[in-house]
Scaffold this motif. Structure first.
Motif: not given
Lengths: 100, 416
Positions: A73-84
């Motif tokens: 669906t292309h729905t974005v559920a979550d975004v985190q900095p890759a560093r974290d």
């Protein structure tokens, strides 16, 4: 499709570039078997559904991000900095993410 | 019913009442010698050549939707054999030759139009690379011509030759390339396969692959279990999903590719033209619409629809090459799911599981390959060994280092 960058807010996906699945972890080059290295470089789960993947916000804050997104669906559920994410795992998630 | 001028005239006199369905919409039998999963162009062609070349007629093609609903009905209809690497050259030329004889072979008007494929170059370095590729083609007996600027101007006078960033310096032309009516390819192969006894089973989604002692015994489907001695997977963007049913991981990512059609206009361009400084290709359909496309969106997707920034990118490429395009309106656009492989080249091979065969990894170049992919995949299934023309398309080439990376991009599928 829009991605909510943790630093810049919600932005058009044209600002981001894509590396791919965030799941593969690079084996230790000195210790890894050729089979393990082959699997890391070439094989993918390629799931239909929610996956975690690496995006780079090149036209924004230039951070590497781990985006949880549904490939159906292309729905974005979550975004985190890759560093974290990398710190939480205490290992490097994937080649390019180590430059974050 | 055999199609001919006489059948058309006869039907006209009888008020078009006596046309019969082009293929049998079969119900699945309990067991087959071979099951092909995927009723796209490749799957239908495979079934046809299994019957024609190998005498295997106890064959079923299982399609989850209706035939022609996937990528065979979603592409930009271009056919060509202008490749530069040894693994690719014989295969795509085999395909080109099959296209040239296809309509007589299957008694179907597929509107094969060898209108020429013109790849433009914009720098001296690109000219040298194209000259090399053209020479590689000629060494293999394939036609190619390196055109200078005036040669290109004679063909497509309306493009922006003096663009400040991307001046057009010339082009590599394959006159035998062109376009084929994509839906007719699906329908024609379906009809020809069905006539030879192949069952085409629509609305039949495969949900599992049954195995015993390392060999396939059949497939679980939405219409029940169907037994099979051999199973061939030919499902493009869904390849990884089918492979996961037998715990296989493939060197493939699924990506969305968009394509576009403008409003219909009078004849503007009589060849297929590609921009060499970006990714943009265009031809004109017989209805008058300009059919064009560019890069994939670049992120994993099973959605069969893309996003706006890729549309913008394709239009920018088109406008840089051909400013007059800006006067046209976009009529429609759509997306298909591409099985992007790790080196940009396909896989036609056996698997580690007895009786299970794989045809996948076509990236966004599968349509032109349809006849040869069917021919070679049928050979691989029937004889349990690769066809010489597809022998390089091995599943294990990533482990052995024999990758076929025409674009030189490495294991990054969204860049191929």
């Amino acid at each position: 499709m829009r991605i909510r960058c943790p630093y810049c807010g919600e932005r058009d996906n044209g600002e981001f570039s894509y590396l791919g699945d965030a799941a593969p972890v690079r084996p230790d080059g000195m210790e890894a078997s050729p089979q393990a290295m082959h699997d890391y470089v070439y094989l993918r789960d390629n799931r239909a559904g929610e996956i975690r993947e690496l995006w780079y916000h090149g036209a924004g804050c230039r951070a590497w991000l781990v985006v949880t997104r549904d490939t159906r669906t292309h729905t974005v559920a979550d975004v985190q900095p890759a560093r974290d994410v990398a710190k939480a795992r205490a290992v490097t998630p994937a080649g390019s993410a180590s430059h974050a | 019913m055999r199609y001919s001028l006489f059948s058309v005239l006869g039907q006209a006199l009888r008020g078009q009442r006596d046309w019969t369905p082009q293929w049998r919409d079969a119900a699945p039998k309990a067991e087959y010698d071979v099951i092909i999963v995927g009723g796209g162009g490749h799957g239908l062609a495979t079934a046809y050549y299994l019957a024609k070349e190998h005498g295997l007629t106890n064959v079923a093609v299982l399609e989850k939707s209706h035939i022609g609903s996937g990528n065979v009905g979603r592409n930009t209809t271009i056919v060509r054999s202008n490749y530069g690497l040894p693994g690719n050259i014989p295969f795509y030329e085999h395909s080109m030759k099959l296209w040239e004889g296809l309509e007589q072979d299957i008694n179907y008007n597929a509107m094969v139009s060898q209108r020429g494929v013109l790849n433009l170059y914009h720098t001296d370095a690109q000219r040298d690379a194209y000259a090399r590729r053209g020479n590689a083609m000629r060494m293999a007996g394939i036609d190619s011509e390196l055109l200078d600027r005036e040669g290109v101007r004679a063909m497509v006078p309306f493009i922006d030759f003096d663009n400040a960033r991307f001046p057009v310096k010339g082009g590599l032309l394959q006159r035998r390339g062109g376009t084929v009516r994509h839906d007719a390819v699906a329908w024609g192969y379906a009809r020809a396969a069905s006539d030879r006894g192949v069952d085409i089973v629509q609305n039949c989604a495969v949900t599992g692959i049954r195995r015993e002692n390392g060999r396939v015994t059949g497939v679980e489907t939405s219409r029940g279990f169907i037994g099979a001695k051999k199973v061939g997977l030919s499902v493009a963007g869904s390849s990884s999903l089918l492979a996961s049913m037998v715990d296989m991981r493939l060197p493939i990512e699924s990506h969305v590719l968009q394509a576009f059609v403008s409003e219909g206009v009078k004849p503007l361009i009589d060849c297929v033209m590609t921009f060499g400084a970006g990714h943009f290709y265009v031809s004109q359909s017989d209805k008058g619409g300009l059919v064009f496309g560019g890069d994939i969106d670049g992120y994993n997707s099973y959605a069969q629809r893309g996003n706006l920034h890729t549309i913008e990118d394709v239009m920018e490429g088109g406008m840089a090459l051909w400013p007059g395009l800006g006067r046209l309106r976009l009529l429609r656009h759509w997306g298909g799911i591409m099985d992007m492989s790790m080196d940009g080249s396909p896989i036609i091979d056996r698997t580690d599981i007895g009786g299970l065969y794989l045809n996948a990894g076509w990236c966004y170049g599968g349509f032109k390959a349809t006849p040869a992919a069917g021919f070679c995949f049928a050979h691989t299934i029937a004889r349990d060994e690769p066809h010489p023309d597809s022998a390089a398309f091995r599943l294990d080439r990533f482990a052995t280092g024999h990758v076929i990376d025409e674009k030189g991009m490495g294991a990054q599928p969204n860049l191929h």
